[in-house]
Design a protein around this motif. Structure first.
Motif, PDB file in Angstrom:
ATOM      1  N   ASN A 169       0.802  -1.224   0.000  1.00 17.76           N
ATOM      2  CA  ASN A 169       0.000   0.000   0.000  1.00 17.76           C
ATOM      3  C   ASN A 169       0.833   1.273   0.000  1.00 17.76           C
ATOM      4  O   ASN A 169       0.340   2.335  -0.379  1.00 17.76           O
ATOM      5  N   ASP A 170       2.097   1.174   0.433  1.00 21.78           N
ATOM      6  CA  ASP A 170       2.950   2.360   0.432  1.00 21.78           C
ATOM      7  C   ASP A 170       3.876   2.405  -0.784  1.00 21.78           C
ATOM      8  O   ASP A 170       4.781   3.246  -0.852  1.00 21.78           O
ATOM      9  N   ASP A 171       3.651   1.529  -1.751  1.00 15.66           N
ATOM     10  CA  ASP A 171       4.464   1.539  -2.969  1.00 15.66           C
ATOM     11  C   ASP A 171       4.184   2.828  -3.743  1.00 15.66           C
ATOM     12  O   ASP A 171       3.031   3.139  -4.045  1.00 15.66           O
ATOM     13  N   PRO A 172       5.219   3.611  -4.088  1.00 13.77           N
ATOM     14  CA  PRO A 172       4.978   4.853  -4.831  1.00 13.77           C
ATOM     15  C   PRO A 172       4.352   4.614  -6.203  1.00 13.77           C
ATOM     16  O   PRO A 172       3.718   5.515  -6.764  1.00 13.77           O
ATOM     17  N   ASP A 173       4.520   3.399  -6.741  1.00 13.23           N
ATOM     18  CA  ASP A 173       3.898   3.043  -8.023  1.00 13.23           C
ATOM     19  C   ASP A 173       2.692   2.133  -7.812  1.00 13.23           C
ATOM     20  O   ASP A 173       2.394   1.265  -8.632  1.00 13.23           O
ATOM     21  N   TYR A 174       1.985   2.364  -6.715  1.00 16.37           N
ATOM     22  CA  TYR A 174       0.881   1.495  -6.302  1.00 16.37           C
ATOM     23  C   TYR A 174      -0.148   1.291  -7.421  1.00 16.37           C
ATOM     24  O   TYR A 174      -0.543   0.161  -7.713  1.00 16.37           O
ATOM     25  N   VAL A 175      -0.611   2.362  -8.034  1.00 17.08           N
ATOM     26  CA  VAL A 175      -1.664   2.247  -9.053  1.00 17.08           C
ATOM     27  C   VAL A 175      -1.160   1.466 -10.260  1.00 17.08           C
ATOM     28  O   VAL A 175      -1.854   0.578 -10.774  1.00 17.08           O
ATOM     29  N   VAL A 176       0.033   1.767 -10.716  1.00 16.80           N
ATOM     30  CA  VAL A 176       0.602   1.051 -11.860  1.00 16.80           C
ATOM     31  C   VAL A 176       0.737  -0.431 -11.542  1.00 16.80           C
ATOM     32  O   VAL A 176       0.339  -1.300 -12.332  1.00 16.80           O
ATOM     33  N   ARG A 177       1.298  -0.741 -10.387  1.00 14.76           N
ATOM     34  CA  ARG A 177       1.508  -2.143 -10.016  1.00 14.76           C
ATOM     35  C   ARG A 177       0.180  -2.865  -9.772  1.00 14.76           C
ATOM     36  O   ARG A 177       0.028  -4.043 -10.094  1.00 14.76           O
ATOM     37  N   GLY A 178      -0.789  -2.163  -9.193  1.00 13.69           N
ATOM     38  CA  GLY A 178      -2.103  -2.769  -8.988  1.00 13.69           C
ATOM     39  C   GLY A 178      -2.787  -3.088 -10.300  1.00 13.69           C
ATOM     40  O   GLY A 178      -3.344  -4.189 -10.483  1.00 13.69           O
ATOM     41  N   ASN A 179      -2.752  -2.142 -11.236  1.00 14.89           N
ATOM     42  CA  ASN A 179      -3.339  -2.386 -12.549  1.00 14.89           C
ATOM     43  C   ASN A 179      -2.636  -3.534 -13.265  1.00 14.89           C
ATOM     44  O   ASN A 179      -3.280  -4.371 -13.908  1.00 14.89           O
ATOM     45  N   GLU A 180      -1.307  -3.581 -13.156  1.00 12.88           N
ATOM     46  CA  GLU A 180      -0.552  -4.661 -13.792  1.00 12.88           C
ATOM     47  C   GLU A 180      -0.915  -6.018 -13.194  1.00 12.88           C
ATOM     48  O   GLU A 180      -1.090  -6.998 -13.922  1.00 12.88           O
ATOM     49  N   ALA A 181      -1.031  -6.077 -11.867  1.00 10.25           N
ATOM     50  CA  ALA A 181      -1.381  -7.338 -11.206  1.00 10.25           C
ATOM     51  C   ALA A 181      -2.770  -7.790 -11.629  1.00 10.25           C
ATOM     52  O   ALA A 181      -2.991  -8.973 -11.946  1.00 10.25           O
ATOM     53  N   TRP A 182      -3.711  -6.864 -11.646  1.00  8.78           N
ATOM     54  CA  TRP A 182      -5.079  -7.213 -12.038  1.00  8.78           C
ATOM     55  C   TRP A 182      -5.133  -7.701 -13.475  1.00  8.78           C
ATOM     56  O   TRP A 182      -5.705  -8.756 -13.767  1.00  8.78           O
ATOM     57  N   TYR A 183      -4.543  -6.952 -14.377  1.00  5.32           N
ATOM     58  CA  TYR A 183      -4.650  -7.288 -15.798  1.00  5.32           C
ATOM     59  C   TYR A 183      -3.925  -8.591 -16.119  1.00  5.32           C
ATOM     60  O   TYR A 183      -4.437  -9.408 -16.894  1.00  5.32           O
ATOM     61  N   SER A 184      -2.754  -8.791 -15.519  1.00  4.69           N
ATOM     62  CA  SER A 184      -2.012 -10.019 -15.808  1.00  4.69           C
ATOM     63  C   SER A 184      -2.757 -11.243 -15.295  1.00  4.69           C
ATOM     64  O   SER A 184      -2.806 -12.286 -15.969  1.00  4.69           O
ATOM     65  N   MET A 185      -3.386 -11.133 -14.120  1.00  8.50           N
ATOM     66  CA  MET A 185      -4.157 -12.265 -13.602  1.00  8.50           C
ATOM     67  C   MET A 185      -5.419 -12.490 -14.424  1.00  8.50           C
ATOM     68  O   MET A 185      -5.823 -13.633 -14.673  1.00  8.50           O
ATOM     69  N   ALA A 186      -6.053 -11.405 -14.856  1.00 12.49           N
ATOM     70  CA  ALA A 186      -7.246 -11.534 -15.700  1.00 12.49           C
ATOM     71  C   ALA A 186      -6.916 -12.272 -16.984  1.00 12.49           C
ATOM     72  O   ALA A 186      -7.667 -13.147 -17.440  1.00 12.49           O
ATOM     73  N   ARG A 187      -5.772 -11.950 -17.579  1.00 13.48           N
ATOM     74  CA  ARG A 187      -5.342 -12.611 -18.810  1.00 13.48           C
ATOM     75  C   ARG A 187      -4.931 -14.064 -18.544  1.00 13.48           C
ATOM     76  O   ARG A 187      -5.335 -14.987 -19.251  1.00 13.48           O
ATOM     77  N   GLU A 188      -4.133 -14.246 -17.537  1.00 17.61           N
ATOM     78  CA  GLU A 188      -3.579 -15.570 -17.266  1.00 17.61           C
ATOM     79  C   GLU A 188      -4.643 -16.596 -16.908  1.00 17.61           C
ATOM     80  O   GLU A 188      -4.583 -17.761 -17.343  1.00 17.61           O
TER      81      GLU A 188
END
Length: 200
Positions: A59-78
């Motif tokens: 939650n304190d990752d400065p790139d939180y939104v980017v990393r969250g979107n990447e995690a969501w999209y990669s899991m959705a695809r996979e």
């Protein structure tokens, strides 16, 4: 800009559009291949025995939104959230409260989308910055994908073959034992429970 009781489904659709999620149509409650929308929110109670897989973002990752979107999209695809037309199901409350009377809606991503950023900040995919809260489903019923937040991390999780997950089946059975569901929801839940014998 938090949800109020004046915010109905139309306002939620507008807010989802701001996040790049296009709402196409309500999904019929009678589709028993899909987890009942009320039950699907119990996915956070599933464990590894149900096939649950998590990916987290600090939650304190400065790139939180980017990393969250990447995690969501990669899991959705996979794991197969999208169908051949790139559509999937999203749980949207149709009552005045945050989770009241959830209903599946068929949706599609716009060319520019922001699930973990704008979607959460619009209070339709969460409760404000860094607090995601949403449940999605593949249209063939084979996958539940959700996200929630905790003290230090946010998690994107999937549960394949949700009709076999003991926690979800118990939730459906408990709801059927009580009053409150419409006949349509009760019939669909019984048919969903009949899909398979639980494996955990």
């Amino acid at each position: 800009m938090q949800l109020t009781q004046a915010d109905g489904p139309e306002r939620r659709v507008t807010r989802l559009a701001h996040a790049g999620v296009q709402v196409l149509r309500p999904w019929p409650l009678s589709d028993a291949t899909v987890t009942p929308p009320d039950v699907a929110w119990e996915v956070f109670g599933c464990d590894e025995a149900a096939g649950r897989v998590d990916r987290t973002v600090d939650n304190d990752d400065p790139d939180y939104v980017v990393r969250g979107n990447e995690a969501w999209y990669s899991m959705a695809r996979e794991f197969g959230l999208f169908d051949a037309d790139e559509t999937f199901l999203l749980s949207v409350p149709t009552g005045p409260g945050d989770f009241e009377d959830p209903q599946w809606f068929e949706v599609r991503l716009a060319p520019e989308w922001d699930v973990f950023g704008r979607g959460v900040e619009e209070f339709v995919l969460g409760h404000g910055a860094r607090t995601p809260a949403f449940v999605m489903h593949s249209k063939d019923g084979a996958l539940l994908l959700a996200s929630g937040w905790y003290q230090f991390v946010s998690s994107v999780l999937v549960v394949p073959r949700p009709w076999t997950a003991a926690a979800l089946r118990r939730s459906a059975e408990d709801r059927l034992a009580k009053s409150g569901w419409t006949d349509e929801r009760r019939t669909a839940a019984r048919q969903w429970l009949a899909l398979a014998t639980p494996t955990e």
